[in-house]
Design a protein around this motif. Sequence first.
Motif, short mmCIF file in Angstrom:
data_model
loop_
_atom_site.label_atom_id
_atom_site.label_comp_id
_atom_site.label_asym_id
_atom_site.label_seq_id
_atom_site.Cartn_x
_atom_site.Cartn_y
_atom_site.Cartn_z
N LEU A 1 11.44 -76.81 -33.77
CA LEU A 1 12.19 -77.26 -32.57
C LEU A 1 12.95 -76.10 -31.94
CD1 LEU A 1 13.55 -80.70 -33.87
CD2 LEU A 1 11.71 -80.30 -32.20
N ILE A 2 13.49 -75.22 -32.79
CA ILE A 2 14.23 -74.08 -32.25
C ILE A 2 13.29 -73.17 -31.46
CG2 ILE A 2 15.44 -71.97 -32.93
CD1 ILE A 2 16.70 -73.61 -35.22
N ARG A 3 12.06 -72.94 -31.99
CA ARG A 3 11.10 -72.09 -31.28
C ARG A 3 10.75 -72.71 -29.91
NH1 ARG A 3 8.85 -71.52 -36.50
NH2 ARG A 3 7.29 -73.11 -36.03
N LEU A 4 10.56 -74.02 -29.90
CA LEU A 4 10.25 -74.67 -28.62
C LEU A 4 11.42 -74.56 -27.64
CD1 LEU A 4 8.43 -77.91 -29.85
CD2 LEU A 4 7.41 -75.94 -28.68
N THR B 1 20.54 -69.90 -34.55
CA THR B 1 20.55 -68.90 -35.64
C THR B 1 21.08 -69.52 -36.94
OG1 THR B 1 20.90 -67.15 -34.02
CG2 THR B 1 21.44 -66.65 -36.31
N VAL B 2 22.15 -70.30 -36.81
CA VAL B 2 22.73 -70.93 -37.99
C VAL B 2 21.76 -71.95 -38.58
CG1 VAL B 2 24.60 -72.40 -38.83
CG2 VAL B 2 25.10 -70.54 -37.25
N LEU B 3 21.14 -72.74 -37.73
CA LEU B 3 20.24 -73.80 -38.20
C LEU B 3 18.91 -73.26 -38.69
CD1 LEU B 3 20.89 -76.59 -35.53
CD2 LEU B 3 21.79 -76.45 -37.88
N SER B 4 18.61 -72.01 -38.39
CA SER B 4 17.34 -71.44 -38.87
C SER B 4 17.35 -71.16 -40.37
CB SER B 4 17.02 -70.15 -38.09
OG SER B 4 16.85 -70.43 -36.72
N ASP B 5 18.56 -71.03 -40.95
CA ASP B 5 18.64 -70.80 -42.41
C ASP B 5 18.19 -72.05 -43.17
OD1 ASP B 5 21.73 -68.93 -42.00
OD2 ASP B 5 19.62 -68.27 -41.82
N GLU B 6 17.72 -71.81 -44.38
CA GLU B 6 17.27 -72.95 -45.15
C GLU B 6 18.45 -73.82 -45.61
OE1 GLU B 6 13.25 -70.95 -47.10
OE2 GLU B 6 14.88 -71.64 -48.38
N THR B 7 19.57 -73.19 -45.91
CA THR B 7 20.78 -73.93 -46.28
C THR B 7 21.93 -73.43 -45.42
OG1 THR B 7 21.23 -72.29 -48.01
CG2 THR B 7 20.03 -74.29 -48.66
#
Length: 513
Positions: A81-84, A145-151
């Motif tokens: 979703l972030i990429r889109l 950026t924050v939401l791209s991390d796994e945790t």
Amino acid sequence: MKLSLATRIFLGYAVVLVTFGAVSLFSVAELHRNRLEIRLVSQGYLQLSQDAATLESFHTNQEKDTERLLEEGSVETRRALIRLARLYFPSLMAERLQAAQARAREVRALAPSGEVHFVQDLESRIGELSKRYQAYGRAAEAVFTVLSDETPAPEAVSRATTELRQQETSIGRDIRFLRAALNNRIRERVDGAEDRERRTGLAIITLSVLAIGVGLGATAWSARTLRPVRTLIEGVSRIGRGDYSAQLGVRGEDEVAVLAREFDAMARSLQAREAQLKAQAEALMRAEQLAAVGRISAQVAHEVRNPLSSIGLNVELMQDAFERATFESPVDAREARELLAAVTREVDRLTEVTEQYLRMARPPRPSLEPTDVTDVLASVLDFSREELERAHVEVVRELSPDTPRALADEGQLRQVFLNLLRNAREAMPDGGRLTIATRVHDHELEVALQDTGRGMSEAERSRIFEPFFTTKEDGTGLGLAVCQQILKAHGGALSCQSEPGRGTTFSVRLPRA
């Protein structure tokens, strides 16, 4: 300054035309103004309102996408979703804002002066939104950026999300304010256009009624101006019925008054002419009486011709007897012979006069046949050669050899030419030149006899074909009248041109065979 009738009527209807023209110009101006208003609303504010609605819808969808992204538990799905979001949202939002700014500039170009400030305010708000979306993009990138991390760390997510929501709330409020401002402006312009349309309709109706009133006034004024024409028509009708004493008496200086005075003058002139025609009618009656006397004279001449023939025959017998008779002296014989010769001459003269009277009263019907006019002229000239030579008259023949034949009676034609030759000779007592020429026309043959005699005045020339009119001491005044009768019976004509001291030209016209 006195204006003519046509000028006054023209000015009256010019006022009517100007009034209707002013109404038409006012109507056209108001229609043009309404058209600009409709164009501003339909092609300007409505389009901007649609752009604002698109921005609001796009921004609302983005808010929903952000909520979904925050609620998504799968790392892979969040990253997708972030990429889109990174791929489509910035470019689409920038495109929408650029289109809105371009449309605002177009609206400012076609907006009236009173709307330029509002459109400029719209441009500034859209520009401010563009800047706000740049900051929003940075805040969204921080969240991505924050939401791209796994945790992702909850504190970092909370800080980034709080700032992003504040940006979204502020931008959404600005978009709604922009759209509300456009909708309010559209309602104001539409309400103003409707009110202006009502006022314009009332104004057009009022001006039209005023123009109709001016037209009716101009028509009444024109009718009053043309009122003397009715008097003129009535006066002319009286003149047409023969009442020449009728006087119109129209006063004024316009064309109708001048025309009425001219009709008054014409009536007086017609009255004088009627008196003149009455006098001419009396003169014509006298002429008819003279014509009757002429017919009686012809009858008398007819009755006198037979006794004259007997007298001439008896005188010839007496001359023969005197040749055999003896006298007391030669003087007595000479006196007797001279008396008989004088009686013979007078008998011959009276016989010729009676013949002319009879030809005038009962001209013979011509026997028309194709006739060579040049041969007739040559024969007549040969017959009259000795007489013309004794009078020292030089004859110039200009007879065309290819002259076509004419439809004529040869005997009567010889009589005409002999009479004209005799008149030409007598018009040149001291000699001169006689030119005889033939001319060919489309349907006629013309023979011109031109002498170099003393000529005639206009008064004499106008009467030479009248019976009994003559300028000769011993003439009867019947020769040219008989010639004219003969040529008319042929279907031709006899005309004369003459100037005092410059000779005379007689033209004989005969129909071609």
